[in-house]
Design a protein around this motif. Structure first.
Motif, PDB file in Angstrom:
ATOM      1  N   ASP A 167       0.810  -1.219   0.000  1.00 42.73           N
ATOM      2  CA  ASP A 167       0.000   0.000   0.000  1.00 42.73           C
ATOM      3  C   ASP A 167       0.841   1.265   0.000  1.00 42.73           C
ATOM      4  O   ASP A 167       0.385   2.322  -0.441  1.00 42.73           O
ATOM      5  CB  ASP A 167      -0.920   0.014   1.226  1.00 42.73           C
ATOM      6  CG  ASP A 167      -1.971  -1.074   1.162  1.00 42.73           C
ATOM      7  OD1 ASP A 167      -2.812  -1.026   0.254  1.00 42.73           O
ATOM      8  OD2 ASP A 167      -1.939  -1.984   2.015  1.00 42.73           O
TER       9      ASP A 167
ATOM     10  N   PHE B  52      -5.738   3.192   9.068  1.00 46.08           N
ATOM     11  CA  PHE B  52      -5.942   1.746   9.012  1.00 46.08           C
ATOM     12  C   PHE B  52      -5.080   0.984  10.024  1.00 46.08           C
ATOM     13  O   PHE B  52      -5.162  -0.241  10.106  1.00 46.08           O
ATOM     14  CB  PHE B  52      -5.614   1.228   7.609  1.00 46.08           C
ATOM     15  CG  PHE B  52      -6.461   1.799   6.521  1.00 46.08           C
ATOM     16  CD1 PHE B  52      -7.785   1.402   6.375  1.00 46.08           C
ATOM     17  CD2 PHE B  52      -5.956   2.730   5.633  1.00 46.08           C
ATOM     18  CE1 PHE B  52      -8.578   1.920   5.361  1.00 46.08           C
ATOM     19  CE2 PHE B  52      -6.730   3.259   4.611  1.00 46.08           C
ATOM     20  CZ  PHE B  52      -8.048   2.856   4.483  1.00 46.08           C
TER      21      PHE B  52
ATOM     22  N   ARG C  35      -9.150  -2.463   6.083  1.00 48.15           N
ATOM     23  CA  ARG C  35      -9.595  -1.734   4.893  1.00 48.15           C
ATOM     24  C   ARG C  35     -11.102  -1.866   4.713  1.00 48.15           C
ATOM     25  O   ARG C  35     -11.812  -0.885   4.443  1.00 48.15           O
ATOM     26  CB  ARG C  35      -8.862  -2.274   3.666  1.00 48.15           C
ATOM     27  CG  ARG C  35      -9.098  -1.445   2.409  1.00 48.15           C
ATOM     28  CD  ARG C  35      -8.627  -2.225   1.183  1.00 48.15           C
ATOM     29  NE  ARG C  35      -7.264  -2.686   1.317  1.00 48.15           N
ATOM     30  CZ  ARG C  35      -6.196  -1.934   1.050  1.00 48.15           C
ATOM     31  NH1 ARG C  35      -6.345  -0.689   0.676  1.00 48.15           N
ATOM     32  NH2 ARG C  35      -4.981  -2.439   1.177  1.00 48.15           N
TER      33      ARG C  35
END
Length: 231
Positions: A138, A166, A222
């Motif tokens: 990510d 997150f 997520r």
């Protein structure tokens, strides 16, 4: 987790799942390789060649007879596809890496001789020893501090601002492909502990302050964040 290869959903099962609410993992992630964040080998970059995409040759202790062309191997947490195999001067496999992957990960810092974490894709029936990892990095976190705590090493990272939401205390992250538990979070910074065994069987014994580390957030985090957007 329930029986091997099954993800058990608690509560009222969806009618499409059957009466026990269990989904075979191979069906849930059909067509997508999965990893667990448990490193199974330390590879070494043997060659790098820019030929349109970047091509890397990785030395490994894996038995290449058991690796198929097209297989997926996580290299420092990046899911890469095997395009060639060989045994001389040691077992090796080649991967091709797109410019986008180089730009969004720490692969741009690879050099011949660099050691990297390796994990082969999960097979149905394998133990899920860490957490579900996709191999899709990510972003890149910066290692900003290291301190010794007993036999372990406390490491502090700064995550990209857009990924900080997150990351939660006692949650999981994949750093350079390794499943690790978050100890504390303060804004975009977070800390983890690395025990001696982990440093011995991964490249975590090699890292230094200032290193850029591949970060994959927990897939479940997520989805939870996405669901909250619809509350």
């Amino acid at each position: 987790m329930g029986d091997a290869g099954l993800l058990v959903l608690r509560g009222d099962p969806c009618p499409c799942l059957g009466t026990d609410g269990a989904i075979p993992l191979g069906q849930l992630w059909k067509g997508r390789p999965m990893f667990t964040g448990i490193i199974t080998d330390i590879g070494k970059v043997l060659e790098l060649e820019q030929r349109g995409d970047l091509r890397a040759r990785i030395g490994t202790s894996y038995d290449v007879d058991g690796i198929d062309l097209g297989a997926s191997i996580a290299c420092n947490g990046c899911c890469l596809t095997v395009v060639a195999l060989g045994r001389e001067p040691q077992n090796w496999f080649d991967v091709e890496i797109s410019a986008e992957s180089v730009a969004k990960t720490n692969i741009g810092g690879w050099a011949v001789g660099k050691r990297i974490n390796l994990e082969r894709a999960l097979k149905v029936g394998d133990e899920l020893g860490g957490h579900i990892v996709s191999g899709h990095v990510d972003g890149v976190a910066d290692l900003i501090a290291m301190t010794t705590e007993g036999d372990s090493t406390r490491m502090t990272f700064r995550a990209p601002e857009e990924l900080a939401k997150f990351i939660a205390p006692k949650g999981s992250v994949a750093l350079n492909g390794t499943s690790l538990t978050v100890n504390e979070v303060d804004g975009a910074t977070f800390g983890i502990n690395v025990i001696p065994h982990t440093k011995e069987v991964t490249i975590w014994g090699d890292v230094q302050v200032g290193d850029r580390i591949n970060l994959e957030i927990d897939t479940m985090a997520r989805y939870v964040a996405r669901l909250r957007e619809w509350d």
